[in-house]
Design a protein around this motif. Sequence first.
Motif, mmCIF file in Angstrom:
data_model
loop_
_atom_site.group_PDB
_atom_site.id
_atom_site.type_symbol
_atom_site.label_atom_id
_atom_site.label_comp_id
_atom_site.label_asym_id
_atom_site.label_seq_id
_atom_site.Cartn_x
_atom_site.Cartn_y
_atom_site.Cartn_z
ATOM 1 N N VAL A 204 0.816 -1.216 0.000
ATOM 2 C CA VAL A 204 0.000 0.000 0.000
ATOM 3 C C VAL A 204 0.850 1.265 0.000
ATOM 4 C CG1 VAL A 204 -1.688 1.348 1.309
ATOM 5 C CG2 VAL A 204 -2.028 -1.108 0.975
ATOM 6 N N PRO A 205 1.802 1.445 0.937
ATOM 7 C CA PRO A 205 2.633 2.652 0.868
ATOM 8 C C PRO A 205 3.492 2.717 -0.392
ATOM 9 C CG PRO A 205 3.420 1.171 2.590
ATOM 10 C CD PRO A 205 2.097 0.654 2.153
ATOM 11 N N LEU A 206 3.908 1.558 -0.914
ATOM 12 C CA LEU A 206 4.700 1.558 -2.147
ATOM 13 C C LEU A 206 3.871 2.051 -3.330
ATOM 14 C CD1 LEU A 206 6.773 -1.774 -1.977
ATOM 15 C CD2 LEU A 206 7.565 0.571 -1.589
ATOM 16 N N GLN B 104 10.860 9.351 1.529
ATOM 17 C CA GLN B 104 9.494 9.430 2.044
ATOM 18 C C GLN B 104 8.775 8.090 1.901
ATOM 19 O OE1 GLN B 104 6.937 12.639 0.915
ATOM 20 N NE2 GLN B 104 8.518 14.218 1.160
ATOM 21 N N ILE B 105 9.013 7.388 0.802
ATOM 22 C CA ILE B 105 8.389 6.078 0.610
ATOM 23 C C ILE B 105 8.891 5.102 1.665
ATOM 24 C CG2 ILE B 105 8.165 4.113 -0.953
ATOM 25 C CD1 ILE B 105 8.322 6.045 -3.282
ATOM 26 N N VAL B 106 10.187 5.118 1.925
ATOM 27 C CA VAL B 106 10.763 4.249 2.955
ATOM 28 C C VAL B 106 10.155 4.562 4.314
ATOM 29 C CG1 VAL B 106 12.877 3.679 4.217
ATOM 30 C CG2 VAL B 106 12.923 3.849 1.721
ATOM 31 N N ALA B 107 9.994 5.861 4.616
ATOM 32 C CA ALA B 107 9.410 6.253 5.899
ATOM 33 C C ALA B 107 7.960 5.781 6.005
ATOM 34 C CB ALA B 107 9.480 7.771 6.068
ATOM 35 N N LEU B 108 7.206 5.847 4.896
ATOM 36 C CA LEU B 108 5.829 5.361 4.900
ATOM 37 C C LEU B 108 5.781 3.862 5.162
ATOM 38 C CD1 LEU B 108 4.191 7.244 1.864
ATOM 39 C CD2 LEU B 108 3.588 7.507 4.271
ATOM 40 N N VAL B 109 6.695 3.121 4.534
ATOM 41 C CA VAL B 109 6.741 1.667 4.725
ATOM 42 C C VAL B 109 7.072 1.324 6.174
ATOM 43 C CG1 VAL B 109 8.006 -0.441 4.133
ATOM 44 C CG2 VAL B 109 7.301 1.141 2.327
ATOM 45 N N ASN B 110 8.081 1.988 6.721
ATOM 46 C CA ASN B 110 8.480 1.719 8.106
ATOM 47 C C ASN B 110 7.338 2.029 9.078
ATOM 48 O OD1 ASN B 110 10.999 1.007 7.200
ATOM 49 N ND2 ASN B 110 11.960 2.956 7.729
ATOM 50 N N THR C 21 -2.093 -2.145 6.543
ATOM 51 C CA THR C 21 -2.577 -1.100 5.647
ATOM 52 C C THR C 21 -3.474 -1.719 4.583
ATOM 53 O OG1 THR C 21 -0.508 -1.363 4.406
ATOM 54 C CG2 THR C 21 -0.629 0.444 5.976
ATOM 55 N N SER C 22 -4.543 -1.016 4.246
ATOM 56 C CA SER C 22 -5.593 -1.599 3.412
ATOM 57 C C SER C 22 -5.689 -0.910 2.056
ATOM 58 C CB SER C 22 -6.945 -1.485 4.121
ATOM 59 O OG SER C 22 -7.992 -1.865 3.271
ATOM 60 N N PHE C 23 -5.903 -1.718 1.008
ATOM 61 C CA PHE C 23 -6.107 -1.179 -0.338
ATOM 62 C C PHE C 23 -7.454 -0.476 -0.451
ATOM 63 C CE2 PHE C 23 -2.463 -3.607 -1.744
ATOM 64 C CZ PHE C 23 -1.986 -2.844 -2.808
ATOM 65 N N ALA C 24 -8.339 -0.659 0.527
ATOM 66 C CA ALA C 24 -9.626 0.031 0.493
ATOM 67 C C ALA C 24 -9.439 1.548 0.536
ATOM 68 C CB ALA C 24 -10.491 -0.414 1.666
ATOM 69 N N PHE C 25 -8.299 2.001 1.059
ATOM 70 C CA PHE C 25 -8.045 3.436 1.193
ATOM 71 C C PHE C 25 -7.157 3.998 0.086
ATOM 72 C CE2 PHE C 25 -8.725 1.717 5.479
ATOM 73 C CZ PHE C 25 -9.757 2.527 5.924
ATOM 74 N N VAL C 26 -6.643 3.132 -0.795
ATOM 75 C CA VAL C 26 -5.654 3.584 -1.779
ATOM 76 C C VAL C 26 -6.250 4.600 -2.749
ATOM 77 C CG1 VAL C 26 -4.257 2.858 -3.751
ATOM 78 C CG2 VAL C 26 -4.162 1.569 -1.618
ATOM 79 N N GLY C 27 -7.452 4.297 -3.275
ATOM 80 C CA GLY C 27 -8.062 5.216 -4.235
ATOM 81 C C GLY C 27 -8.253 6.602 -3.650
ATOM 82 N N SER D 78 -2.099 7.087 11.551
ATOM 83 C CA SER D 78 -2.060 8.344 10.790
ATOM 84 C C SER D 78 -1.102 9.332 11.440
ATOM 85 C CB SER D 78 -3.466 8.951 10.696
ATOM 86 O OG SER D 78 -4.350 8.088 10.022
ATOM 87 N N VAL D 79 -1.159 9.419 12.754
ATOM 88 C CA VAL D 79 -0.229 10.286 13.490
ATOM 89 C C VAL D 79 1.198 9.773 13.335
ATOM 90 C CG1 VAL D 79 0.411 11.115 15.788
ATOM 91 C CG2 VAL D 79 -2.005 10.973 15.129
ATOM 92 N N LEU D 80 1.327 8.451 13.270
ATOM 93 C CA LEU D 80 2.644 7.839 13.114
ATOM 94 C C LEU D 80 3.224 8.093 11.730
ATOM 95 C CD1 LEU D 80 4.307 6.148 15.144
ATOM 96 C CD2 LEU D 80 3.437 4.100 14.006
ATOM 97 N N GLY D 81 2.347 8.368 10.743
ATOM 98 C CA GLY D 81 2.809 8.633 9.383
ATOM 99 C C GLY D 81 2.539 7.507 8.419
ATOM 100 N N SER D 82 1.481 6.720 8.682
ATOM 101 C CA SER D 82 1.162 5.567 7.847
ATOM 102 C C SER D 82 -0.255 5.681 7.308
ATOM 103 C CB SER D 82 1.290 4.274 8.669
ATOM 104 O OG SER D 82 0.652 3.187 8.035
ATOM 105 N N PRO D 83 -0.519 5.066 6.145
ATOM 106 C CA PRO D 83 -1.914 4.956 5.679
ATOM 107 C C PRO D 83 -2.745 4.157 6.675
ATOM 108 C CG PRO D 83 -0.363 4.436 3.900
ATOM 109 C CD PRO D 83 0.438 4.533 5.158
#
Length: 450
Positions: free
Chosen positions: A35-37, A49-55, A85-91, A289-294
């Motif tokens: 999802v973050p990727l 930023q992508i790495v931070a989202l994944v972590n 993390t869920s693909f339901a939120f990707v769109g 979300s506060v942590l920085g993740s979807p």
Amino acid sequence: MNNLLYQVDDRPPMLTTVLLAAQHMLAALGGIIAVPLVIGAVLKLPADQIVALVNAALLGSGIVTIIQCKGVGPVGIRLPCVMGTSFAFVGAAISIGFEHGVPGILGSSLAGSAIMIVGSFFMPQIRKLFPHTVTAVVVTMIGLSLVPVAIDWAAGGKGAANYAAPINLGIALFVLVTVIGLVQFGKGIISAAAVVIGMAIGYIVCLALGLVDFSSVAKATTFALPQPLQYGMTFPISGILAMGLAYVVTIVETTGTFMALGTATNTKVRGKHLCRGVLCDGLGSAFVSVLGSPAVSTFAQNVGVISLTGVASRHVVALTGAFLLLAGLFPVLGAVVVTIPQPVLGGAGLMMFAMILAAGVQMLASMEHNKRNGLIIAVSLGCGLAVSARPELLAKMPAIVSEIFGSGISTGAIVAVLLNLVLPGREAEAHDEESEEPPQPLLVKNIEAA
């Protein structure tokens, strides 16, 4: 007759617990990272930023998984439930990201989570919308939606240059046959840990064939602390509405997944259980979300692991959460797991996801066969498969329609619920539902403890 090797509250020996927890992690890790990727790639975010989202996604998923399994006061369903993390939120995330960037995504996710938090207090009423007929349809649709994912893995990964190459299909078939053999003929821990053992054997074969790419390990940092609010947050009204709608859809999907989990664990999932579980989903999404993740939601694919192995211990999956947490703090660990070739995941995934489908079919077969139930099953499964097989059907529809009906699971569930409400005979079925015994899990065989 209870066919589970370990019950929900059982604590297997430590070595067994570690192996079984690793098994769940392997089943979930790809989905959590994806999802973050995807969001990062579409929005063309910088690599850091992508790495931070994944972590953040790994760390947040791990913490929320532990809470969901162990429970903290009124929060957590206390079943073996992996969060991610869920693909339901990707769109919704991508549409928000194009206009408002990552701060808009995270702020909208935080504000939208209120929908799920408030909705959790109405789960006893929502539970009444899911009698046995509807639950059977949803469980079946979950399996039907996940099997194509495993097929893409087995072929080498969707969009891969060597998609469906004979070597990929051969490796996937080898892993599938290995898992089947371990489940059918293994004893105790060998049978229970069939997925992780089969994947390990497949990984060794891929190493010998030179098919493992270690470039992600070389690039990964050893240790990384989370940095809450490092992107800041904005709260665009349009973004909050889009995320709120995604949360409404997620409530439907999560309810179905919890019902499937109840089937796999021999647990009667009532409204109060759904309330605790959905509340954890909502609060967990606000936290990450506060942590920085979807946003996160309950992973359906891990229900297949339980159905296949007969291990329903929530303490095992809580350790999976600890492993995910460590992967978020030590990115190099997650990078090593990511080196597992897609066909290896596909061979094991096909078995796990097909078990969910088989459980759904078993539930359908146990229902009373009459015109009403036949209509609900046929129409809801048909509609769910329509959008799963041909997602372009919704390409010219308004965004709100695509958001609600973009998933075969949500489409099948919504159609089944509506038909159950409008077709005559609902009262009798609702009465029967109250006295229904907990459904038995579908296992390959009755596994005996070591």
